[in-house]
Scaffold this motif. Structure first.
Motif, PDB file in Angstrom:
ATOM      1  N   VAL A  97      -8.012  11.851   6.984  1.00 37.65           N
ATOM      2  CA  VAL A  97      -8.560  11.833   5.630  1.00 37.65           C
ATOM      3  C   VAL A  97      -8.565  13.232   5.029  1.00 37.65           C
ATOM      4  CG1 VAL A  97      -9.997   9.788   5.788  1.00 37.65           C
ATOM      5  CG2 VAL A  97     -10.839  11.954   6.711  1.00 37.65           C
ATOM      6  N   SER A 140       0.280   6.765   2.240  1.00 45.02           N
ATOM      7  CA  SER A 140      -0.843   7.672   2.454  1.00 45.02           C
ATOM      8  C   SER A 140      -2.131   6.933   2.801  1.00 45.02           C
ATOM      9  CB  SER A 140      -1.057   8.523   1.205  1.00 45.02           C
ATOM     10  OG  SER A 140      -1.208   7.688   0.088  1.00 45.02           O
ATOM     11  N   GLN A 141      -2.187   5.620   2.453  1.00 42.49           N
ATOM     12  CA  GLN A 141      -3.423   4.877   2.706  1.00 42.49           C
ATOM     13  C   GLN A 141      -3.383   4.064   3.993  1.00 42.49           C
ATOM     14  OE1 GLN A 141      -4.692   2.689  -0.768  1.00 42.49           O
ATOM     15  NE2 GLN A 141      -4.274   4.473  -2.061  1.00 42.49           N
ATOM     16  N   LYS A 190       1.163  14.665   2.190  1.00 42.16           N
ATOM     17  CA  LYS A 190       0.359  13.598   1.578  1.00 42.16           C
ATOM     18  C   LYS A 190       0.931  13.154   0.238  1.00 42.16           C
ATOM     19  CE  LYS A 190      -3.077  11.415   3.355  1.00 42.16           C
ATOM     20  NZ  LYS A 190      -4.060  12.036   4.190  1.00 42.16           N
ATOM     21  N   GLU A 215       2.163   9.362  -0.806  1.00 36.82           N
ATOM     22  CA  GLU A 215       1.599   8.539  -1.877  1.00 36.82           C
ATOM     23  C   GLU A 215       2.693   7.791  -2.639  1.00 36.82           C
ATOM     24  OE1 GLU A 215      -0.628  11.369  -4.106  1.00 36.82           O
ATOM     25  OE2 GLU A 215      -2.270  11.360  -2.640  1.00 36.82           O
ATOM     26  N   ASN A 267      -2.805   9.621  10.728  1.00 31.63           N
ATOM     27  CA  ASN A 267      -3.104   9.855   9.326  1.00 31.63           C
ATOM     28  C   ASN A 267      -4.569  10.238   9.238  1.00 31.63           C
ATOM     29  OD1 ASN A 267      -3.036  10.056   6.614  1.00 31.63           O
ATOM     30  ND2 ASN A 267      -2.817   7.866   6.204  1.00 31.63           N
ATOM     31  N   LEU A 300       0.837  -1.194   0.000  1.00 32.66           N
ATOM     32  CA  LEU A 300       0.000   0.000   0.000  1.00 32.66           C
ATOM     33  C   LEU A 300       0.872   1.243   0.000  1.00 32.66           C
ATOM     34  CD1 LEU A 300      -2.615  -0.625   2.835  1.00 32.66           C
ATOM     35  CD2 LEU A 300      -3.144  -0.213   0.435  1.00 32.66           C
TER      36      LEU A 300
END
Lengths: 660, 89
Positions: free
Chosen positions: B59, B18-19, B77, B81, B57, B15
């Motif tokens: 949203v 960022s997720q 961010k 990614e 983290n 992943l």
């Protein structure tokens, strides 16, 4: 501690002339490792130490005496590694290559030893005798890290000393060891990379060494830098850099092919792996001690409460500074107005002598009336927030928003400092790495109403039109700054993937450090801005003595006409260039009354203030802009502010009357 | 660089940083960015192969706060990614 060190009170500049005779010792370390604290401890307070990574960008020198021997101690800027990338790194590299450094004290935050050792290994390539200072030993303990410094010392073949610089622990031992090592002149060992990489590096080094004959440069270091394709280093070595580069290309490609990564990454991985290996050899890691430090962040960095606390903290900060400022300002202003009466009685008020003296005294008074009541509490408060470690968290909180503007959260810090004085605010843009970010942050910082402009806003709009009007100027100003920042960021697109920022642990602020830092920042103002203030004030006084004001008014009549202001306020705008807060006093003088509303309409008062708040930074700010960003950018930033002021003033002329 | 199809990716739990959610941890397996960013990450001690824990983290597009080598670092961010993480079990 002070028993051992005798501070030499001579001026810093003096050091440059006498350096040849003394051993030169430099402090090198990663940002926020406590280097500046250490330096200040032995050298008296000259270097700014903060709990914000990367605040020292210029270096500070000092003479130190120990047991009758003098040496020069230099605090170099904090750098993460010796790969060029920002100004601080380039300055450090240049310093190490050009000056005859007798010993490097590599200061390391012991709680971050693994990461810090990468820089240590890179420094060892410079071939300068080195000593490792394991600072912040208490912080390491809190994180549960125990370091076997004897083992580390024997692995690196280098002296290591543990210190807690902010408590003064271990500093005596450190400098005693420094003296032994300076006399010993033992160059550091070179760490061996893995076999293939090592053979490539040594190959290039042997190719480079005949070319490098006349340079004071270890060939192995040159080989590594060439493989890294370090742009700064190549520029530094030009023209022979290009010749060497030709030699390297084939090797570099081979290395990249064999490792499936570009050569610079291969090297970086080598240092990293070696540092991690060393760390594992010498450190045992236990569970960290839970403390208020970690729990505080659950609130202050919380995705919702964090912003509530942020608003509360900043609001409390500004209200406190303003309350304290207005409380302190009264007696200072009345003292000087009494004095100017005495002056007027002593000299004939039409003489040139009177105008000269009065102008200078006014400049002195103006400076004092800003420094003591507003700048001092402001910088002290900032220093407090900084030393506790709140500022990086603030940058973290606003980063999402700032990113949508096309900037980093870090760019907010200079803007906040700008509420105190633009001069230290522009100095603070040094924490930003890209030239574009520095420019945008500087433009934003000069648009922020500094304490001098605050005096105009409150003295004019606040006093005559009320608090809401004054507040609305601040609000409008904030909106404009955000728009301008966003506009500049969009029009100067740069691939800035975002911020990388270390969030340091909270620290108890040390009173001595707070005052020292505040004093150092005030020095920027006192030594740079204040003299300009005094000269400016003198010029203004002479203008009025020779009655040049009418010409200036005529010259500025297009602007005053555009803004819908009477022509005789033109001169006060010039005053604003020299000294922002003088615009207020001079406005009353130009109008011939303190009852401003008898002559100007409320809307005109508002337009005048808006114009003064936004237009051209004062001369001192312009000077520092030129020094920090270059004159072209200084002119551009000033032009932006003038155009903005004209735009907003003219719009205000038509819009404000609707409300007032 | 190893290229994988999406099915494989899921099965080995790869992943972008960022997720990741707060509290998750993993190992950096790739940094898919240009020279400059990679260099900046390397400078601050972030390399392929390193273990990290995500502290915070959100949203909202704010930075990701990670703990790596005993140090808390906020990463924008956009940067997060480009850092590919292999989640720990």
């Amino acid at each position: 501690m002070s028993s051992v060190f005798h501070r030499n009170k001579r001026k810093q500049r003096h050091a440059r002339h006498t350096r040849k005779h003394h051993p030169l010792i430099v402090l090198v370390g990663q940002p926020n490792c406590g280097k500046s604290t250490l330096f200040n401890h032995v050298a008296g307070y000259r270097s700014i130490s903060t709990n914000f990574p990367g605040t020292t960008v210029h270096f500070t020198e000092s003479h130190i005496q120990l047991d009758g021997t003098t040496f020069d101690l230099v605090d170099l800027p904090g750098i993460y590694s010796l790969n060029s990338g920002d100004r601080a790194t380039e300055e450090t590299m240049k310093y190490l290559l050009e000056k005859r450094v007798s010993l490097i004290i590599n200061v390391v935050d012991a709680s971050l030893l693994g990461r810090s050792l990468e820089l240590t290994l890179q420094l060892m390539e410079y071939g300068i005798p080195m000593l490792l200072c394991l600072n912040m030993a208490d912080e390491a303990e809190r994180k549960g890290i125990v370091i076997d410094s004897t083992e580390l010392s024997s692995l690196l073949q280098m002296s290591t000393v543990s210190t807690i610089a902010n408590k003064g622990v271990g500093i005596d031992e450190l400098f005693k060891q420094v003296f032994r090592d300076v006399a010993f002149k033992h160059p550091p060992i070179k760490f061996k990379m893995t076999r293939h990489v090592e053979s490539v590096v040594m190959n290039i080094a042997s190719l480079a060494s005949p070319v490098l004959q006349n340079e004071h440069l270890p060939p192995r270091l040159a080989a590594i830098k060439l493989l890294e394709d370090d742009p700064y280093f190549l520029k530094y070595l030009s023209p022979i850099g290009d010749r060497l580069r030709g030699l390297v290309d084939a090797h570099s490609k081979k290395l990249a092919e064999a490792h499936g990564q570009p050569a610079d990454m291969v090297l970086s991985a080598e240092y990293h792996a070696a540092a991690m290996y060393l760390f594992e050899q010498v450190a045992t890691v236990r569970a960290p001690i839970k403390s208020w430090r970690t729990r505080t962040d659950d609130f202050l960095m919380h995705p919702f409460w964090g912003y509530i606390f942020m608003t509360a903290i900043l609001l409390a900060f500004f209200v406190l500074v303003f309350k304290l400022g207005s409380f302190l300002e009264e007696p200072i202003l009345s003292f000087f107005s009494r004095n100017s009466e005495i002056l007027r009685n002593a000299f004939s008020s039409n003489s040139l002598l009177y105008h000269t003296i009065d102008g200078m005294v006014q400049g002195l008074a103006g400076g004092l009336a800003i420094i003591l009541p507003y700048l001092l509490p402001f910088l002290l408060g900032m220093a407090l927030l900084e030393d506790i470690g709140y500022l990086p968290r603030l940058a973290y909180l606003v980063d999402g928003f700032m990113h949508r503007m096309g900037l980093h959260g870090t760019a907010l810090i200079p803007a906040i400092l700008g509420y105190g004085c633009s001069v230290p605010a522009i100095m603070a843009t040094r924490i930003l790495s890209s030239a574009r970010d520095r420019f945008i942050a500087s433009v934003m910082a000069i648009l922020v109403p500094c304490s001098a402009r605050m005096m105009i806003i409150f003295g004019l709009v606040g006093f005559y039109l009320g608090g809401i009007a004054a507040f609305s100027i601040y609000l409008l100003n904030l909106v404009v700054i955000i728009l301008v920042g966003a506009f500049l960021a969009k029009s100067m697109p740069e691939d800035t993937p975002g911020m990388i920022m270390e969030i340091p642990s909270y620290q108890w602020p040390r009173l001595k450090n707070l005052f020292a830092k505040t004093w150092l920042r005030m020095k920027d103002f006192i030594l740079f801005a204040w003299p300009i203030l005094i000269v400016g004030s003198l010029v203004l006084s002479l203008i009025s003595y020779f009655h040049y004001d009418q010409y200036i008014n005529k010259l500025l009549s297009p602007i005053t006409a555009l803004l819908g202001l009477p022509a005789n306020v033109g001169i006060t705008l010039i005053f604003g260039v020299l000294r922002k807060e003088l615009s207020l006093i001079m406005l009353m003088q130009a109008l011939g009354t303190t009852d401003v509303l008898a002559i100007l309409s409320p809307a005109q008062v508002m337009v005048f203030t808006l114009f003064v708040v936004f237009y051209f930074p004062c001369l001192a700010t312009f000077g520092i802009l030129g020094r920090e960003l270059g004159w072209k950018k200084a002119v551009l930033a000033s032009l932006i502010s003038i155009i903005l002021a004209l735009l907003i003033g003219t719009m205000g002329r038509f819009i404000v009357p609707i409300f007032w | 660089m190893i290229s994988l199809d999406s099915k494989q990716k899921q099965s080995i739990r790869l992943l972008p940083l960022s997720q990741l959610l707060s509290g998750q941890s993993g190992k950096i397996v790739d940094i898919t960015s240009g020279w400059h960013l990679r260099r900046r990450l390397n400078q601050i001690g972030i390399h392929i192969g390193d273990q990290l824990v995500v502290k915070r983290n959100t949203v909202l597009g704010g930075p990701v706060l990670i703990l790596i080598h005993h140090c808390e670092i906020a990463l924008g961010k956009g940067m997060a990614e480009k850092i590919i993480i292999h989640l720990n079990e």
